[in-house]
Design a protein around this motif. Structure first.
Motif, short mmCIF file in Angstrom:
data_model
loop_
_atom_site.label_atom_id
_atom_site.label_comp_id
_atom_site.label_asym_id
_atom_site.label_seq_id
_atom_site.Cartn_x
_atom_site.Cartn_y
_atom_site.Cartn_z
N ALA A 271 0.92 -1.15 -0.12
CA ALA A 271 -0.02 0.30 -0.05
C ALA A 271 0.90 1.46 0.06
CB ALA A 271 -0.78 -0.01 1.46
N ASP A 272 0.10 2.17 -0.31
CA ASP A 272 1.35 3.36 -0.57
C ASP A 272 1.05 3.92 0.88
OD1 ASP A 272 2.14 6.15 -1.02
OD2 ASP A 272 0.80 6.21 -2.86
N THR A 273 2.21 4.65 1.18
CA THR A 273 1.95 5.40 2.73
C THR A 273 2.27 6.36 2.64
OG1 THR A 273 4.20 4.47 2.68
CG2 THR A 273 2.89 3.08 3.33
N LEU A 274 2.28 7.23 1.78
CA LEU A 274 2.48 8.83 0.90
C LEU A 274 1.05 9.25 2.62
CD1 LEU A 274 3.05 11.02 -0.77
CD2 LEU A 274 1.06 10.94 -1.62
N PRO A 275 1.28 10.47 3.34
CA PRO A 275 0.27 10.31 4.42
C PRO A 275 -0.90 11.35 3.92
CG PRO A 275 2.72 11.20 4.91
CD PRO A 275 2.66 10.83 3.96
N ILE A 276 -2.04 10.50 4.20
CA ILE A 276 -3.21 11.06 4.11
C ILE A 276 -3.70 12.28 4.27
CG2 ILE A 276 -4.84 10.35 5.81
CD1 ILE A 276 -5.50 9.23 2.73
N ALA A 277 -3.44 13.01 4.70
CA ALA A 277 -3.47 14.71 5.18
C ALA A 277 -3.06 15.32 3.47
CB ALA A 277 -3.20 15.29 6.31
N GLN A 278 -1.89 14.51 3.17
CA GLN A 278 -1.21 14.74 2.31
C GLN A 278 -1.68 14.80 0.94
OE1 GLN A 278 3.56 14.08 1.85
NE2 GLN A 278 3.36 14.73 -0.04
N VAL A 279 -2.77 13.88 1.14
CA VAL A 279 -3.13 13.36 -0.36
C VAL A 279 -4.47 14.28 -0.92
CG1 VAL A 279 -4.74 11.49 -1.30
CG2 VAL A 279 -2.81 10.84 -0.41
N GLY A 280 -5.31 14.34 0.67
CA GLY A 280 -6.39 15.43 0.88
C GLY A 280 -5.46 16.40 0.45
N ARG A 281 -4.74 17.65 0.93
CA ARG A 281 -4.13 18.74 0.45
C ARG A 281 -4.06 18.55 -1.29
NH1 ARG A 281 -1.04 19.24 4.24
NH2 ARG A 281 0.59 18.32 2.55
N ALA A 282 -3.28 17.48 -1.56
CA ALA A 282 -3.27 17.26 -2.93
C ALA A 282 -4.27 17.78 -4.58
CB ALA A 282 -2.59 16.59 -3.42
N GLN A 283 -5.56 17.68 -3.68
CA GLN A 283 -6.93 17.59 -4.42
C GLN A 283 -6.78 18.98 -4.82
OE1 GLN A 283 -10.53 18.37 -2.82
NE2 GLN A 283 -9.88 18.34 -0.91
N ILE A 284 -6.08 20.10 -4.29
CA ILE A 284 -6.04 21.44 -5.22
C ILE A 284 -5.51 21.42 -6.64
CG2 ILE A 284 -5.10 23.75 -4.88
CD1 ILE A 284 -6.05 23.49 -1.74
N THR A 285 -3.99 21.01 -6.75
CA THR A 285 -3.44 20.78 -7.85
C THR A 285 -4.38 19.58 -9.11
OG1 THR A 285 -1.81 20.77 -6.20
CG2 THR A 285 -1.24 19.39 -8.17
N ALA A 286 -4.36 18.42 -8.45
CA ALA A 286 -5.77 17.48 -8.90
C ALA A 286 -6.94 18.38 -9.88
CB ALA A 286 -6.21 15.93 -8.03
N ALA A 287 -7.35 19.12 -9.11
CA ALA A 287 -8.03 20.28 -10.01
C ALA A 287 -8.18 20.73 -10.39
CB ALA A 287 -9.34 20.93 -8.47
N LYS A 288 -6.94 21.31 -10.78
CA LYS A 288 -6.46 21.61 -11.54
C LYS A 288 -5.89 21.25 -12.79
CE LYS A 288 -4.45 25.77 -8.57
NZ LYS A 288 -3.15 25.65 -8.32
N ILE A 289 -5.65 20.07 -12.73
CA ILE A 289 -5.13 18.71 -13.39
C ILE A 289 -6.31 18.97 -14.37
CG2 ILE A 289 -4.03 16.90 -14.36
CD1 ILE A 289 -1.89 17.23 -11.22
N ILE A 290 -7.04 18.57 -14.10
CA ILE A 290 -8.63 17.38 -14.71
C ILE A 290 -9.37 18.96 -15.36
CG2 ILE A 290 -8.98 16.07 -12.84
CD1 ILE A 290 -10.99 17.37 -11.91
N ASP A 291 -8.88 19.89 -14.88
CA ASP A 291 -9.52 21.22 -15.78
C ASP A 291 -8.57 21.28 -16.79
OD1 ASP A 291 -11.69 21.93 -14.11
OD2 ASP A 291 -10.70 23.89 -12.78
N ARG A 292 -7.76 21.60 -17.23
CA ARG A 292 -6.90 21.75 -17.91
C ARG A 292 -6.43 20.36 -19.41
NH1 ARG A 292 -2.69 23.97 -13.69
NH2 ARG A 292 -1.39 21.88 -14.16
N VAL A 293 -6.96 19.46 -18.24
CA VAL A 293 -7.02 17.86 -19.82
C VAL A 293 -8.18 17.84 -20.17
CG1 VAL A 293 -4.85 17.34 -18.51
CG2 VAL A 293 -7.51 16.22 -17.81
N GLY A 294 -9.25 18.27 -19.76
CA GLY A 294 -10.17 18.13 -19.98
C GLY A 294 -11.44 16.78 -19.40
N TRP A 295 -10.86 16.41 -18.16
CA TRP A 295 -10.74 15.40 -17.61
C TRP A 295 -12.93 15.31 -16.78
CZ3 TRP A 295 -6.77 11.04 -14.81
CH2 TRP A 295 -8.20 10.09 -14.84
N ARG A 296 -13.43 15.31 -17.30
CA ARG A 296 -15.12 15.53 -17.09
C ARG A 296 -15.81 14.49 -16.32
NH1 ARG A 296 -14.48 19.90 -13.68
NH2 ARG A 296 -13.68 21.46 -14.44
#
Length: 351
Positions: A326-351
């Motif tokens: 299992a990935d042991t990336l801190p789960i709070a870090q995963v939650g915070r990274a949703q900001i970056t993820a949201a930008k990515i999906i907007d730019r690539v058209g993942w809707r």
């Protein structure tokens, strides 16, 4: 000199009040806990009953979807009666933390039983929320059209060899935001965007439906490969419905990234509300959720895994999926990274 009549009346009235107060002491109300929960499984009834039996604390609860609960709490503000909030995704837990809904909790019980990477820490070193069960986001493939070796990693979903074969749910869904955010934390935003663009180019159809819909589409051959949380897969594997049995017979499952950072893991978790009227009861409830019996209730209710190593659960179908890294990336870090993820999906058209 004898007292005048009004004075005597006032003294007698005061004496009567004092005697009544002494003779009939105020009875404290039964201890309660106000729980807002996005969980709604049959085993939770036993969970809450067991907590009340052990502590004498009665649970009042409101059950609704994550977003509905968060909106209700925003509306209630400082006047909210909620003591504890339970949610089912790291992205949503992090959002509640950013919105100032939780308060830091310092508990030796929770610190000793909940792994450090499964806590939502605050700047002061305490934790504002804790994970209490986990699930993995895995790859399922059609046995007839895609070989397991073709989809050994999340990165492989962007391989041009899978053009026209990839299905996912909407990129805006928290499950996808958490995964895309985790990938960006591992490889960086630029490479994560390049990967996401490749996945979009491989779509068999526009993103739609939930994880169960993705599994069924892979089984029918509409899609060659898809992503799903393990509990959706196990739910179908445990089903007695002929259609589900047929679908499961046509798909295979892969634990992604076993040679690198490991398979992405998400959580169900909760914390004590910022203005909890019953703070001590709330902390006792969280500590109870970290106990071995409660861990079994939580995990079995939704085909998930406990977060406490000593907890034992009985789910042969889930066990049949096997062990994985299992990935042991801190789960709070995963939650915070949703900001970056949201930008990515907007730019690539993942809707």
């Amino acid at each position: 000199m004898p007292l005048c009549l009004p004075t005597r009346r006032r003294l007698l009235a005061a004496l009567a009040v004092a005697c009544a107060a002494h003779a009939a002491p105020t009875i404290a109300a039964d201890p309660v806990l106000n729980l807002y929960s996005a969980r709604h499984y049959q085993t939770d009834e036993a969970l809450y009953s067991d907590f009340t039996k052990r502590t004498g604390i009665r649970i009042n609860r409101i059950e609704a979807g994550d977003e509905a609960l968060l909106e209700r709490l925003r509306t209630e503000g400082r006047n909210s009666p909620a003591d504890v909030l339970l949610l089912v995704d790291a992205a949503r837990l992090w959002r509640a933390q950013v919105d100032g809904m939780f308060q830091p909790v310092r508990s030796k019980v929770l610190d000793s039983r909940i792994p450090e990477h499964l806590r939502g820490k605050d700047d002061g070193g305490g934790a504002e929320w804790f994970a209490f069960s986990t699930r993995a986001r895995v790859i399922v493939h059609n046995k007839a059209s895609v070989k397991p070796g073709q989809v050994a990693t999340y990165e492989s979903l962007a391989d041009p060899a899978l053009k026209g074969k990839v299905c996912t749910r909407s990129g805006t869904h928290p499950y996808m935001l958490s995964l895309i955010g985790a990938i960006s934390e591992h490889v960086g935003e630029a490479k994560a965007e390049q990967w996401a663009r490749g996945v979009v180019a491989n779509f068999a159809r526009s993103p739609r439906g939930g994880d169960t819909d993705q599994i069924k589409a892979v089984a029918t051959g509409e899609c060659g490969v898809a992503l799903t949380n393990t509990y959706y897969l196990v739910r179908m594997m445990r089903s007695e419905a002929a259609a589900d049995k047929d679908a499961i017979s046509k798909i295979g499952m892969v634990w992604p990234n076993q040679q690198s950072w490991g398979t992405h893991v998400n959580v169900s978790g909760g914390g004590v509300m910022r203005n909890a009227p019953n703070r001590e009861a709330a902390i006792r409830f969280l500590e109870y959720l970290a106990s071995d019996p409660a861990q079994a209730y939580l995990a079995e209710g939704n085909n998930e895994w406990p977060v406490v190593a000593s907890a034992v659960m009985k789910n042969p179908v889930l066990d049949a999926l096997g062990k994985f890294k299992a990935d042991t990336l801190p789960i709070a870090q995963v939650g915070r990274a949703q900001i970056t993820a949201a930008k990515i999906i907007d730019r690539v058209g993942w809707r």
